[in-house]
Design a protein around this motif. Structure first.
Motif, PDB file in Angstrom:
ATOM      1  N   GLY A   1      -1.709   8.432  20.209  1.00 26.53           N
ATOM      2  CA  GLY A   1      -2.441   9.127  19.156  1.00 26.53           C
ATOM      3  C   GLY A   1      -2.411   8.381  17.837  1.00 26.53           C
ATOM      4  N   GLU A   2      -3.131   8.927  16.876  1.00 29.82           N
ATOM      5  CA  GLU A   2      -3.237   8.300  15.560  1.00 29.82           C
ATOM      6  C   GLU A   2      -2.054   8.695  14.687  1.00 29.82           C
ATOM      7  N   ILE A   3      -1.563   7.727  13.903  1.00 29.94           N
ATOM      8  CA  ILE A   3      -0.459   8.013  12.991  1.00 29.94           C
ATOM      9  C   ILE A   3      -0.781   7.469  11.607  1.00 29.94           C
ATOM     10  N   GLY A   4      -0.257   8.147  10.623  1.00 34.57           N
ATOM     11  CA  GLY A   4      -0.321   7.678   9.250  1.00 34.57           C
ATOM     12  C   GLY A   4       1.092   7.350   8.805  1.00 34.57           C
ATOM     13  N   ILE A   5       1.254   6.207   8.193  1.00 36.48           N
ATOM     14  CA  ILE A   5       2.580   5.775   7.760  1.00 36.48           C
ATOM     15  C   ILE A   5       2.554   5.608   6.249  1.00 36.48           C
ATOM     16  N   MET A   6       3.476   6.286   5.603  1.00 34.75           N
ATOM     17  CA  MET A   6       3.609   6.226   4.153  1.00 34.75           C
ATOM     18  C   MET A   6       4.991   5.672   3.817  1.00 34.75           C
ATOM     19  N   PRO A   7       5.200   5.280   2.565  1.00 35.55           N
ATOM     20  CA  PRO A   7       6.520   4.778   2.185  1.00 35.55           C
ATOM     21  C   PRO A   7       7.623   5.779   2.548  1.00 35.55           C
ATOM     22  N   ASN A   8       8.765   5.238   2.900  1.00 37.80           N
ATOM     23  CA  ASN A   8       9.955   6.008   3.257  1.00 37.80           C
ATOM     24  C   ASN A   8       9.808   6.812   4.549  1.00 37.80           C
ATOM     25  N   HIS A   9       8.834   6.455   5.372  1.00 40.12           N
ATOM     26  CA  HIS A   9       8.668   7.069   6.690  1.00 40.12           C
ATOM     27  C   HIS A   9       9.915   6.759   7.516  1.00 40.12           C
ATOM     28  N   LEU A  10      10.211   7.615   8.457  1.00 36.02           N
ATOM     29  CA  LEU A  10      11.318   7.338   9.367  1.00 36.02           C
ATOM     30  C   LEU A  10      11.033   6.052  10.141  1.00 36.02           C
ATOM     31  N   PRO A  11      12.059   5.318  10.536  1.00 36.52           N
ATOM     32  CA  PRO A  11      11.833   4.117  11.347  1.00 36.52           C
ATOM     33  C   PRO A  11      11.010   4.457  12.589  1.00 36.52           C
ATOM     34  N   LEU A  12      10.182   3.507  12.994  1.00 29.99           N
ATOM     35  CA  LEU A  12       9.217   3.765  14.059  1.00 29.99           C
ATOM     36  C   LEU A  12       8.961   2.498  14.848  1.00 29.99           C
ATOM     37  N   LEU A  13       8.774   2.647  16.144  1.00 28.34           N
ATOM     38  CA  LEU A  13       8.319   1.571  17.017  1.00 28.34           C
ATOM     39  C   LEU A  13       7.350   2.207  18.000  1.00 28.34           C
ATOM     40  N   ALA A  14       6.104   1.691  18.053  1.00 27.35           N
ATOM     41  CA  ALA A  14       5.096   2.298  18.921  1.00 27.35           C
ATOM     42  C   ALA A  14       4.129   1.242  19.438  1.00 27.35           C
TER      43      ALA A  14
ATOM     44  N   VAL B   1       3.564  -1.660  16.711  1.00 28.22           N
ATOM     45  CA  VAL B   1       3.801  -1.464  15.290  1.00 28.22           C
ATOM     46  C   VAL B   1       5.268  -1.071  15.120  1.00 28.22           C
ATOM     47  N   GLU B   2       5.906  -1.657  14.107  1.00 27.82           N
ATOM     48  CA  GLU B   2       7.308  -1.354  13.824  1.00 27.82           C
ATOM     49  C   GLU B   2       7.438  -1.103  12.331  1.00 27.82           C
ATOM     50  N   PHE B   3       8.124  -0.016  11.974  1.00 27.50           N
ATOM     51  CA  PHE B   3       8.321   0.318  10.566  1.00 27.50           C
ATOM     52  C   PHE B   3       9.788   0.578  10.296  1.00 27.50           C
ATOM     53  N   SER B   4      10.315  -0.093   9.267  1.00 33.89           N
ATOM     54  CA  SER B   4      11.656   0.190   8.764  1.00 33.89           C
ATOM     55  C   SER B   4      11.783  -0.435   7.384  1.00 33.89           C
ATOM     56  N   ASP B   5      12.601   0.171   6.545  1.00 32.29           N
ATOM     57  CA  ASP B   5      12.860  -0.328   5.189  1.00 32.29           C
ATOM     58  C   ASP B   5      11.568  -0.614   4.415  1.00 32.29           C
ATOM     59  N   ASN B   6      10.601   0.280   4.547  1.00 32.10           N
ATOM     60  CA  ASN B   6       9.309   0.175   3.856  1.00 32.10           C
ATOM     61  C   ASN B   6       8.546  -1.113   4.172  1.00 32.10           C
TER      62      ASN B   6
ATOM     63  N   THR C   1       0.838  -1.193   0.000  1.00 27.82           N
ATOM     64  CA  THR C   1       0.000   0.000   0.000  1.00 27.82           C
ATOM     65  C   THR C   1       0.873   1.243   0.000  1.00 27.82           C
ATOM     66  N   ASP C   2       0.216   2.398  -0.080  1.00 29.70           N
ATOM     67  CA  ASP C   2       0.960   3.644   0.073  1.00 29.70           C
ATOM     68  C   ASP C   2       0.523   4.423   1.318  1.00 29.70           C
ATOM     69  N   LEU C   3      -0.377   3.819   2.140  1.00 30.22           N
ATOM     70  CA  LEU C   3      -0.800   4.485   3.370  1.00 30.22           C
ATOM     71  C   LEU C   3      -1.417   3.485   4.343  1.00 30.22           C
ATOM     72  N   VAL C   4      -0.955   3.554   5.597  1.00 29.95           N
ATOM     73  CA  VAL C   4      -1.550   2.789   6.699  1.00 29.95           C
ATOM     74  C   VAL C   4      -1.819   3.775   7.823  1.00 29.95           C
ATOM     75  N   ILE C   5      -3.011   3.686   8.398  1.00 35.25           N
ATOM     76  CA  ILE C   5      -3.385   4.547   9.519  1.00 35.25           C
ATOM     77  C   ILE C   5      -3.676   3.647  10.713  1.00 35.25           C
ATOM     78  N   CYS C   6      -3.061   3.972  11.842  1.00 36.79           N
ATOM     79  CA  CYS C   6      -3.317   3.190  13.050  1.00 36.79           C
ATOM     80  C   CYS C   6      -3.276   4.108  14.264  1.00 36.79           C
ATOM     81  N   LYS C   7      -3.877   3.625  15.336  1.00 40.51           N
ATOM     82  CA  LYS C   7      -3.922   4.402  16.567  1.00 40.51           C
ATOM     83  C   LYS C   7      -2.957   3.794  17.572  1.00 40.51           C
TER      84      LYS C   7
END
Length: 139
Positions: free
Chosen positions: A33-46, A72-77, A23-29
Motif C-alpha cells: 500500500g501507499e505510505i507517507g513518510i514525514m520527519p521523525n517517522h518510526l524506522p521503516l523497511l519496506a 525503502v528504508e527510513f531511520s534518523d530522518n 523535505t517534510d513529506l515523501v509519498i511512495c507505494k
C-alpha cells in the motif's frame, strides 16, 4: 524548515544516485500500500512497488521519480530508496517509454499464444514499468 522537521531523501540505483533532497513529506507505494513518510517517522523497511515516489518541494509541488521496484528504508530522518531503476520525471524519454510499452504488449500476446507463463509475467512487468514512466511523464 526547522532541522527536526525535515528529512533527507536519497534515491539510488545500481548506476548511482538519481535524486537527493530535503523535505517534510515523501509519498511512495509499497507492495502492501501507499505510505507517507514525514520527519521523525518510526524506522521503516519496506518493498517498493513499480510506481512513483513523490517528494514535496513546497506547498503545491512535488518532485516525481519513477521507480521499478526496490525497497525503502527510513531511520534518523534519512529516507533511502534503493531501486533497480529510477528516473526523475523531467528525464523520462517518452518516445522510448512508448516503444517499451508497445514491445511489452507484443510480448504479452506472443506469450499468451504460446502459453508461456514465465515470458508472460516478464512482459507484464515490463508493461507496468513502461506505463508507470508514461503516467509520471504526463503529470
Amino acid at each position: 524548515m526547522d532541522e527536526k522537521s525535515i528529512l533527507t531523501i536519497n534515491v539510488v540505483t545500481p548506476d548511482g544516485s538519481v535524486y537527493e533532497n530535503t523535505t517534510d513529506l515523501v509519498i511512495c507505494k509499497t507492495t502492501v500500500g501507499e505510505i507517507g513518510i514525514m520527519p521523525n517517522h518510526l524506522p521503516l523497511l519496506a518493498s517498493l512497488a513499480i510506481d512513483e515516489v513523490r517528494v514535496k518541494v513546497d506547498d503545491e509541488n512535488f518532485d516525481e521519480i519513477a521507480v521499478s521496484g526496490g525497497f525503502v528504508e527510513f531511520s534518523d530522518n534519512t529516507l533511502s530508496v534503493v531501486a533497480s531503476a529510477a528516473e526523475r520525471k523531467e528525464t523520462i524519454d517518452v518516445s522510448r517509454a512508448e516503444r517499451a510499452k508497445q514491445r511489452a504488449e507484443k510480448r504479452i500476446e506472443e506469450a499468451k499464444n504460446e502459453n508461456n507463463d514465465i515470458d508472460l509475467r516478464r512482459a507484464e512487468v515490463s508493461l507496468r514499468r513502461a506505463i508507470n514512466r508514461l503516467n509520471i511523464s504526463k503529470h
